[in-house]
Design a protein around this motif. Structure first.
Motif, PDB file in Angstrom:
ATOM      1  N   ARG A 180      28.899  12.271  28.762  1.00  0.00           N
ATOM      2  CA  ARG A 180      28.905  10.828  28.537  1.00  0.00           C
ATOM      3  C   ARG A 180      30.347  10.343  28.507  1.00  0.00           C
ATOM      4  O   ARG A 180      31.115  10.724  27.629  1.00  0.00           O
ATOM      5  N   ASP A 181      30.710   9.534  29.485  1.00  0.00           N
ATOM      6  CA  ASP A 181      32.082   9.054  29.543  1.00  0.00           C
ATOM      7  C   ASP A 181      32.096   7.636  30.098  1.00  0.00           C
ATOM      8  O   ASP A 181      31.070   7.113  30.555  1.00  0.00           O
ATOM      9  N   GLY A 182      33.270   7.006  30.060  1.00  0.00           N
ATOM     10  CA  GLY A 182      33.402   5.649  30.558  1.00  0.00           C
ATOM     11  C   GLY A 182      33.369   5.591  32.075  1.00  0.00           C
ATOM     12  O   GLY A 182      33.496   6.607  32.765  1.00  0.00           O
ATOM     13  N   PHE A 183      33.223   4.378  32.602  1.00  0.00           N
ATOM     14  CA  PHE A 183      33.132   4.169  34.051  1.00  0.00           C
ATOM     15  C   PHE A 183      34.395   4.641  34.753  1.00  0.00           C
ATOM     16  O   PHE A 183      34.339   5.386  35.732  1.00  0.00           O
ATOM     17  N   PHE A 184      35.564   4.225  34.263  1.00  0.00           N
ATOM     18  CA  PHE A 184      36.821   4.575  34.918  1.00  0.00           C
ATOM     19  C   PHE A 184      37.026   6.081  34.933  1.00  0.00           C
ATOM     20  O   PHE A 184      37.391   6.663  35.954  1.00  0.00           O
ATOM     21  N   VAL A 345      27.817  -1.055  32.118  1.00  0.00           N
ATOM     22  CA  VAL A 345      28.351  -2.312  31.566  1.00  0.00           C
ATOM     23  C   VAL A 345      28.631  -2.144  30.077  1.00  0.00           C
ATOM     24  O   VAL A 345      29.692  -2.534  29.570  1.00  0.00           O
ATOM     25  N   ARG A 346      27.688  -1.547  29.352  1.00  0.00           N
ATOM     26  CA  ARG A 346      27.854  -1.385  27.908  1.00  0.00           C
ATOM     27  C   ARG A 346      28.975  -0.406  27.580  1.00  0.00           C
ATOM     28  O   ARG A 346      29.645  -0.531  26.553  1.00  0.00           O
ATOM     29  N   ARG A 347      29.186   0.573  28.430  1.00  0.00           N
ATOM     30  CA  ARG A 347      30.295   1.499  28.188  1.00  0.00           C
ATOM     31  C   ARG A 347      31.639   0.846  28.486  1.00  0.00           C
ATOM     32  O   ARG A 347      32.650   1.164  27.848  1.00  0.00           O
ATOM     33  N   GLU A 355      39.296   2.945  30.310  1.00  0.00           N
ATOM     34  CA  GLU A 355      39.461   1.547  30.722  1.00  0.00           C
ATOM     35  C   GLU A 355      40.682   0.923  30.053  1.00  0.00           C
ATOM     36  O   GLU A 355      41.424   0.143  30.667  1.00  0.00           O
ATOM     37  N   ARG A 356      40.891   1.263  28.791  1.00  0.00           N
ATOM     38  CA  ARG A 356      42.007   0.660  28.041  1.00  0.00           C
ATOM     39  C   ARG A 356      43.350   1.103  28.620  1.00  0.00           C
ATOM     40  O   ARG A 356      44.239   0.290  28.848  1.00  0.00           O
ATOM     41  N   HIS A 608      34.859  21.325  19.305  1.00  0.00           N
ATOM     42  CA  HIS A 608      35.394  20.632  20.474  1.00  0.00           C
ATOM     43  C   HIS A 608      35.056  19.165  20.333  1.00  0.00           C
ATOM     44  O   HIS A 608      33.900  18.791  20.249  1.00  0.00           O
ATOM     45  N   ASP A 609      36.116  18.354  20.293  1.00  0.00           N
ATOM     46  CA  ASP A 609      35.901  16.923  20.151  1.00  0.00           C
ATOM     47  C   ASP A 609      35.619  16.314  21.518  1.00  0.00           C
ATOM     48  O   ASP A 609      36.337  16.557  22.478  1.00  0.00           O
ATOM     49  N   GLU A 610      34.559  15.513  21.592  1.00  0.00           N
ATOM     50  CA  GLU A 610      34.180  14.908  22.869  1.00  0.00           C
ATOM     51  C   GLU A 610      34.874  13.574  23.114  1.00  0.00           C
ATOM     52  O   GLU A 610      34.456  12.788  23.938  1.00  0.00           O
ATOM     53  N   GLY A 611      35.937  13.313  22.372  1.00  0.00           N
ATOM     54  CA  GLY A 611      36.673  12.088  22.621  1.00  0.00           C
ATOM     55  C   GLY A 611      36.310  10.984  21.670  1.00  0.00           C
ATOM     56  O   GLY A 611      35.329  11.038  20.949  1.00  0.00           O
ATOM     57  N   GLU A 612      37.129   9.965  21.675  1.00  0.00           N
ATOM     58  CA  GLU A 612      36.894   8.857  20.761  1.00  0.00           C
ATOM     59  C   GLU A 612      35.621   8.122  21.119  1.00  0.00           C
ATOM     60  O   GLU A 612      35.193   8.104  22.276  1.00  0.00           O
ATOM     61  N   PRO A 613      34.943   7.502  20.138  1.00  0.00           N
ATOM     62  CA  PRO A 613      33.699   6.800  20.415  1.00  0.00           C
ATOM     63  C   PRO A 613      33.895   5.617  21.348  1.00  0.00           C
ATOM     64  O   PRO A 613      32.985   5.203  22.036  1.00  0.00           O
TER      65      PRO A 613
END
Length: 614
Positions: A180-184, A345-347, A355-356, A608-613
């Motif tokens: 599960r990750d962002g679009f970019f 869209v929600r991600r 994205e940031r 293992h951290d899956e990244g920031e929420p």
């Protein structure tokens, strides 16, 4: 070193021994169940051990997933079971019990010591027996990978054909990408960063080394931004994007090679914050070279982003083990996730790190630091409002009973110092009869009072000091009883917003040269402490020691101290800046020394951290 014990003689032509050695195992061969237990008992206690059926047929990556993942004390796939030192005793007990049962129930047609009357191998029976010892063996999702123990030549031939039909290297490479990750990140980074991860793995590089390279690249990007010229900004944007590629690569390398560690998760998380904050500082310095003071915007962006993360962390901890944690809002969210385009869209609208950073990099290259910070503030404010509203709705509509563990985690995230804790003990009896919304309402009232005083009163006034003293009292009242209410998870974010906001406002209203950069350093040091607290809790090691929290004052103590410094030193143009700088250095030294000591020596289980929420 790790040791794998085959429970019988190898099958002719089987690559199993070579596969196990390629995974770092020293292979030993037993003649039956009893000798398997004897060999297992003889292995040095500090080693990982595995028990493998010699008839095993499967992909090397299936064995890797089942036998080498450092996050689990015990794990198993069909035909193989493993235990790290913490679970060695349980595995030995389980193996002896399985050996007795297997010897009693061995099927006449089976190979000696290999299967019971059900056709279940000794390794599989030992994995089943682990449950009786109170140690549940982790069983990884294999998907299309094969892991089986065929009982006859025909089944073995079919299993080998199934292995040949699936490219386990391709599966391994695809599974290195976060599910599960962002679009970019999903469409612009991961398609090639996973190949960089494989390149790193084949050259013996570790995820921590890649994480460090990402940090160094981001610091160079911040230095380029600090030059203040256009080519410096362009180089900064390019380097920031490359830093993010490496940031994705380290996690993919960890998944690809199963090199998980508690320190790795901590480094990944804290270095993300260090990179982002250093880049903000670089942009502010570059803007100052051009005559534009954007330190207040840089500090505001850092405060907003940190508070937003605290909302995510607090909500997740409050509901980590909640009973019956369902709600209509959650059901609606799940329904929306079933529609493809709404997922992306929600991600994207929560402005995750991919994205940031892409937005920051592009805007740095083509616009000005002021525009970068305006975009950050608007985007993060919208994302924070969206995510917080959703979490509030879930909390109000769910029927859940929060546990003592959740209340303890929220109390740790509150970061209450000696003053608030003392007042909490005084108010404990009175707080029992208050309604469920009371802790949040009290925290909001106290925070609003001190923030308003800092924003409205003249710099140097004692009104912010009086309001900070009131805030300390209300903070103690807010945590006087366990934080188990529906919205009590908002109490820590309110404390963060109050403390950071007061520091920002007092520094900005001082209009003293250097006060805002000093305040930026102080908030960065305190925010590091708060992120460190989060990752200690996530790693299952508990919050930082009480002496550390008391030494650096707790959120209410630091707020009061900064208010007093502003009132006492208002007449000196430089003393307030010096005091803020000294506070930042002192907090940073205490927190960093203790944090590094802990993470280097903690011996916490690998995570293992899956990244920031977001």
């Amino acid at each position: 070193m790790s040791t794998a014990i085959l429970t019988g003689p190898p099958v002719p032509g089987s690559p199993l021994e070579g596969d196990l050695r390629s995974l770092g195992f020293d292979v030993r061969i037993a003649s039956g169940p009893d000798e398997t237990a004897e060999l297992l008992a003889a292995v040095p206690g500090a080693e990982r051990v595995a028990v493998v059926d010699p008839r095993f047929v499967g992909h090397v990556h299936a064995l890797r997933l089942g036998l080498t993942d450092p996050r689990f004390p015990a794990a198993a796939v069909t035909g193989a079971v493993t235990a790290q030192p913490a679970a060695r005793g349980a595995l030995l007990t389980a193996l002896r019990a399985a050996a007795e049962t297997t010897a009693r129930d061995t099927a006449p047609a089976a190979e000696p010591g290999s299967s019971d009357e059900r056709g279940v191998s000794l390794a599989d029976r030992a994995a089943e027996a682990l449950d009786a010892e109170g140690v549940s063996a982790h069983r990884p999702e294999l998907g299309s990978l094969v892991a089986t123990v065929p009982g006859d030549p025909q089944a073995r031939n079919e299993a080998r054909q199934a292995v040949a039909a699936v490219d386990d290297e391709d599966v391994r490479l695809r599974s290195a990408v976060k599910a599960r990750d962002g679009f970019f990140t999903t469409f612009c980074i991961s398609p090639y960063s996973r190949y960089i991860a494989r390149w790193c793995a084949r050259r013996g590089l570790t995820p921590n080394q890649v994480t460090t390279a990402s940090l160094i690249t981001a610091l160079i990007a911040a230095g380029c931004a600090a030059t203040g010229d256009r080519w410096g900004f362009v180089a900064a944007g390019v380097l920031l994007l490359f830093s993010f590629v490496l940031d994705c690569t380290d996690g993919q390398l960890a998944r690809y090679s199963l090199q998980y560690s508690t320190m790795g998760a901590w480094l990944d998380a804290t270095f993300d914050r260090a990179k982002e904050y250093a880049y903000y500082a670089g942009l502010a310095l570059g803007a100052a070279r051009g005559g534009d003071d954007v330190w207040a915007l840089a500090l505001g962006a850092m405060v907003l982003q940190t508070c937003r993360h605290v909302v995510d962390f607090s909500f997740n901890e409050a509901n980590h083990d909640a009973v019956s944690n369902t709600s209509p809002t959650a059901a609606l969210s799940d329904k929306l996730d079933s529609v493809g385009w709404t997922v992306w869209v929600r991600r994207m609208i929560v402005l995750p790190i991919g994205e940031r950073w892409a937005m920051i990099a592009v805007l740095t290259a083509v616009t000005t630091p002021r525009i970068v910070f305006y975009a950050l503030l608007v985007g993060c404010a919208f994302a924070a409002a969206y995510t917080t509203a959703g979490r509030v709705l879930r909390s109000l509509t769910r029927k859940a009973r929060r546990t003592d563990r959740a209340a303890r985690a929220l109390a740790d995230l509150a970061d209450s110092g000696a003053l608030a804790e003392s007042l909490a003990a005084v108010f404990a009896k009175a707080a029992r009869g208050l309604p469920g919304i009371a802790p949040l309402a009290i925290a909001v009232a106290g925070g609003a009072a001190v923030v308003t005083a800092a924003a409205v009163a003249d710099f140097g006034s004692w009104w912010p000091v009086a309001a900070a003293a009131l805030y300390a009292a209300t903070s103690g009242f807010a945590v006087a009883r366990p934080l188990k209410g529906a919205l009590d998870w908002l109490v820590p974010p309110v404390f963060r917003a109050t403390e950071y906001g007061v520091i920002l406002l007092l520094a900005a209203r001082s209009e003293v040269n250097g006060a805002l950069p000093a305040a930026f350093g102080l908030v960065a040091a305190v925010a590091y402490h708060h992120y460190d607290t989060v990752y200690r809790i996530r790693g299952g090691t508990g919050a930082p020691p009480a002496w550390l929290v008391r030494t650096i004052g707790g959120h209410e103590g630091r707020t009061l101290v900064v208010a007093v410094l502003a009132a006492v030193l208002a007449s000196d143009a430089t003393a307030f800046t010096v005091a803020l700088t000294a506070s930042a250095v002192a907090v940073a030294l205490v927190v960093l020394v203790e944090s590094i000591r802990f993470w280097v020596s903690s011996g916490a289980p690998a995570v293992h951290d899956e990244g920031e929420p977001a």
